[in-house]
Design an enzyme around this catalytic site. Sequence first.
Site, PDB file in Angstrom:
ATOM      1  N   ARG A 184      13.930  24.425  21.457  1.00 54.84           N
ATOM      2  CA  ARG A 184      12.568  24.931  21.218  1.00 54.84           C
ATOM      3  C   ARG A 184      11.785  24.070  20.227  1.00 54.84           C
ATOM      4  NH1 ARG A 184      14.161  26.167  24.962  1.00 54.84           N
ATOM      5  NH2 ARG A 184      14.809  28.169  25.759  1.00 54.84           N
ATOM      6  N   SER A 234      10.396  35.672  23.139  1.00 53.37           N
ATOM      7  CA  SER A 234      11.469  35.856  22.149  1.00 53.37           C
ATOM      8  C   SER A 234      10.901  35.586  20.764  1.00 53.37           C
ATOM      9  CB  SER A 234      12.611  34.872  22.401  1.00 53.37           C
ATOM     10  OG  SER A 234      13.143  35.092  23.676  1.00 53.37           O
ATOM     11  N   GLU A 304      10.879  31.946  16.462  1.00 55.89           N
ATOM     12  CA  GLU A 304      10.492  31.009  17.528  1.00 55.89           C
ATOM     13  C   GLU A 304       8.969  31.025  17.673  1.00 55.89           C
ATOM     14  OE1 GLU A 304      12.828  31.077  21.157  1.00 55.89           O
ATOM     15  OE2 GLU A 304      11.054  30.634  22.357  1.00 55.89           O
TER      16      GLU A 304
HETATM   17  C1  LIG Z   1       6.750  37.362  28.201  1.00 52.61           C
HETATM   18  C2  LIG Z   1       7.080  35.990  27.663  1.00 52.61           C
HETATM   19  C3  LIG Z   1       8.214  35.339  28.116  1.00 52.61           C
HETATM   20  C4  LIG Z   1       8.542  34.068  27.619  1.00 52.61           C
HETATM   21  N1  LIG Z   1       9.663  33.444  28.092  1.00 52.61           N
HETATM   22  C5  LIG Z   1       9.977  32.215  27.641  1.00 52.61           C
HETATM   23  C6  LIG Z   1      11.138  31.536  28.133  1.00 52.61           C
HETATM   24  O1  LIG Z   1      11.858  32.021  28.988  1.00 52.61           O
HETATM   25  N2  LIG Z   1      11.412  30.305  27.627  1.00 52.61           N
HETATM   26  C7  LIG Z   1      10.621  29.709  26.686  1.00 52.61           C
HETATM   27  O2  LIG Z   1      10.914  28.580  26.273  1.00 52.61           O
HETATM   28  N3  LIG Z   1       9.523  30.325  26.206  1.00 52.61           N
HETATM   29  C8  LIG Z   1       9.182  31.554  26.656  1.00 52.61           C
HETATM   30  N4  LIG Z   1       8.059  32.180  26.170  1.00 52.61           N
HETATM   31  C9  LIG Z   1       7.263  31.537  25.099  1.00 52.61           C
HETATM   32  C10 LIG Z   1       6.134  30.613  25.581  1.00 52.61           C
HETATM   33  O3  LIG Z   1       5.693  30.962  26.881  1.00 52.61           O
HETATM   34  C11 LIG Z   1       6.570  29.149  25.550  1.00 52.61           C
HETATM   35  O4  LIG Z   1       6.906  28.738  24.240  1.00 52.61           O
HETATM   36  C12 LIG Z   1       5.479  28.203  26.081  1.00 52.61           C
HETATM   37  O5  LIG Z   1       5.997  26.902  26.158  1.00 52.61           O
HETATM   38  C13 LIG Z   1       4.221  28.192  25.211  1.00 52.61           C
HETATM   39  O6  LIG Z   1       3.185  27.566  25.944  1.00 52.61           O
HETATM   40  P1  LIG Z   1       1.648  27.886  25.667  1.00 52.61           P
HETATM   41  O7  LIG Z   1       0.839  27.054  26.576  1.00 52.61           O
HETATM   42  O8  LIG Z   1       1.404  29.344  25.731  1.00 52.61           O
HETATM   43  O9  LIG Z   1       1.520  27.356  24.184  1.00 52.61           O
HETATM   44  P2  LIG Z   1       0.789  28.037  22.929  1.00 52.61           P
HETATM   45  O10 LIG Z   1       1.463  29.328  22.625  1.00 52.61           O
HETATM   46  O11 LIG Z   1      -0.671  28.057  23.137  1.00 52.61           O
HETATM   47  O12 LIG Z   1       1.155  26.982  21.793  1.00 52.61           O
HETATM   48  C14 LIG Z   1       2.491  26.787  21.380  1.00 52.61           C
HETATM   49  C15 LIG Z   1       2.548  25.545  20.490  1.00 52.61           C
HETATM   50  O13 LIG Z   1       2.224  24.396  21.265  1.00 52.61           O
HETATM   51  C16 LIG Z   1       1.065  23.730  20.749  1.00 52.61           C
HETATM   52  N5  LIG Z   1       0.310  23.248  21.921  1.00 52.61           N
HETATM   53  C17 LIG Z   1      -0.016  23.938  23.038  1.00 52.61           C
HETATM   54  N6  LIG Z   1      -0.634  23.144  23.918  1.00 52.61           N
HETATM   55  C18 LIG Z   1      -0.709  21.920  23.348  1.00 52.61           C
HETATM   56  C19 LIG Z   1      -1.233  20.652  23.764  1.00 52.61           C
HETATM   57  N7  LIG Z   1      -1.820  20.469  24.955  1.00 52.61           N
HETATM   58  N8  LIG Z   1      -1.131  19.599  22.908  1.00 52.61           N
HETATM   59  C20 LIG Z   1      -0.542  19.743  21.695  1.00 52.61           C
HETATM   60  N9  LIG Z   1      -0.035  20.911  21.250  1.00 52.61           N
HETATM   61  C21 LIG Z   1      -0.108  21.981  22.073  1.00 52.61           C
HETATM   62  C22 LIG Z   1       0.339  24.758  19.905  1.00 52.61           C
HETATM   63  O14 LIG Z   1      -0.400  24.144  18.868  1.00 52.61           O
HETATM   64  C23 LIG Z   1       1.525  25.567  19.358  1.00 52.61           C
HETATM   65  O15 LIG Z   1       2.105  24.907  18.252  1.00 52.61           O
HETATM   66  C24 LIG Z   1       7.707  33.448  26.651  1.00 52.61           C
HETATM   67  C25 LIG Z   1       6.547  34.108  26.212  1.00 52.61           C
HETATM   68  C26 LIG Z   1       6.225  35.362  26.714  1.00 52.61           C
HETATM   69  C27 LIG Z   1       4.972  36.031  26.240  1.00 52.61           C
END
Ligand SMILES: Cc1cc2nc3c(=O)[nH]c(=O)nc-3n(C[C@H](O)[C@H](O)[C@H](O)COP(=O)(O)OP(=O)(O)OC[C@H]3O[C@@H](n4cnc5c(N)ncnc54)[C@H](O)[C@@H]3O)c2cc1C
Length: 311
Positions: A184, A234, A304
């Site tokens: 992660r 998580s 996380e």
């Molecule tokens: C119901 C649910 C289930 C989930 N299941 C999983 C799972 O199975 N496995 C898992 O790994 N995660 C899971 N997650 C967590 C999440 O979906 C992941 O961590 C995902 O990768 C986050 O992506 P995001 O686009 O929403 O990023 P955000 O939440 O918007 O940002 C996360 C981080 O990335 C940075 N960021 C985002 N986009 C960019 C970009 N283009 N350039 C630079 N920095 C950027 C942000 O600044 C921040 O630090 C889950 C979340 C939920 C709500």
Amino acid sequence: MQRVGEVMNRQEIRKMLKTVLKEDQISEKESMKKHTSFRIGGDADFLVLPSSIAELQQLMRMLNEKQIPFFVMGNGTNLLVRDKGIRSVVIKLARNISNYGIRGTDIFAEAGLSLSALSRIILEEELTGFEFASGIPGTVGGAMVMNAGAYGGEMKDIVKSVLVMDEKGLIFEMKGEDMEFGYRTSILSKQRLLVLGATFSLEKGNRQEIQEKMDDYALRRNTKQPIQEASAGSTFKRPEGYFAGKLIEDSGLRGVSHRGAQVSQLHCGFVINKGDATCEDVLELINMIKKTVYDKFQVSLEEEVRLVGEE
Ligand SMILES: Cc1cc2nc3c(=O)[nH]c(=O)nc-3n(C[C@H](O)[C@H](O)[C@H](O)COP(=O)(O)OP(=O)(O)OC[C@H]3O[C@@H](n4cnc5c(N)ncnc54)[C@H](O)[C@@H]3O)c2cc1C
């Protein structure tokens, strides 16, 4: 980090943003509740939606020149935004920057494409290797930062290269092996780079088998995770040798509430927002969980979810 008010007043910043973006791409005092799966967080001073990589580059150059602070986000599915909000320009890269291209068994996807949309495209191309990511609700950009993973797979396994932009608008490509992907985390957790897109290296597969795998993962997710509730997935990383959810459950915390925040009844590894939780409620519950688990098992849980915003 500097705050918006320390560099220029809001009116001046709006004027500067309008030199690059159209009025409807700029929101002022935007509630972060609308942009996070936790549905928590105060207002961002500005939230902007650039419509192309070229426009994003112009934006970055302007922000850098004027020393205006910024924060980049994707779908907001791993974010916990503080109640006072975010004192910067939030650059949201979601559906607005989501083109893709296929070359043989490689696929390039822009940062804002959601992993679920990308997995459907990949299914149509009959490529295998991406199934594990089909139910993760984030974007390609967020997945690169977090090295998102599930069911034994992670981005590290399939990322060939990542296209990034630095604060000055310089664009370059990083090889997958230089991304320092870990559990992660990636190099992007310490280097301030914007993800513009990623190239995934996949293999030719069988459509039915790919579909079956995706269905199996979706079924497991739907039955074991509180996907109907507001959360950021998580809450804690998996401590080595343990499962966070099991430790929390065995500490007797299933369903425990603190004001609007609650340990999910369905999966103890998820803190959920029952409807009116504040960031403070969630943080207090997190601290209580960490202390209880530590007292019982001497295991330290690490968040996380990423906490952002003004303290
Ligand atoms: C119901 C649910 C289930 C989930 N299941 C999983 C799972 O199975 N496995 C898992 O790994 N995660 C899971 N997650 C967590 C999440 O979906 C992941 O961590 C995902 O990768 C986050 O992506 P995001 O686009 O929403 O990023 P955000 O939440 O918007 O940002 C996360 C981080 O990335 C940075 N960021 C985002 N986009 C960019 C970009 N283009 N350039 C630079 N920095 C950027 C942000 O600044 C921040 O630090 C889950 C979340 C939920 C709500």
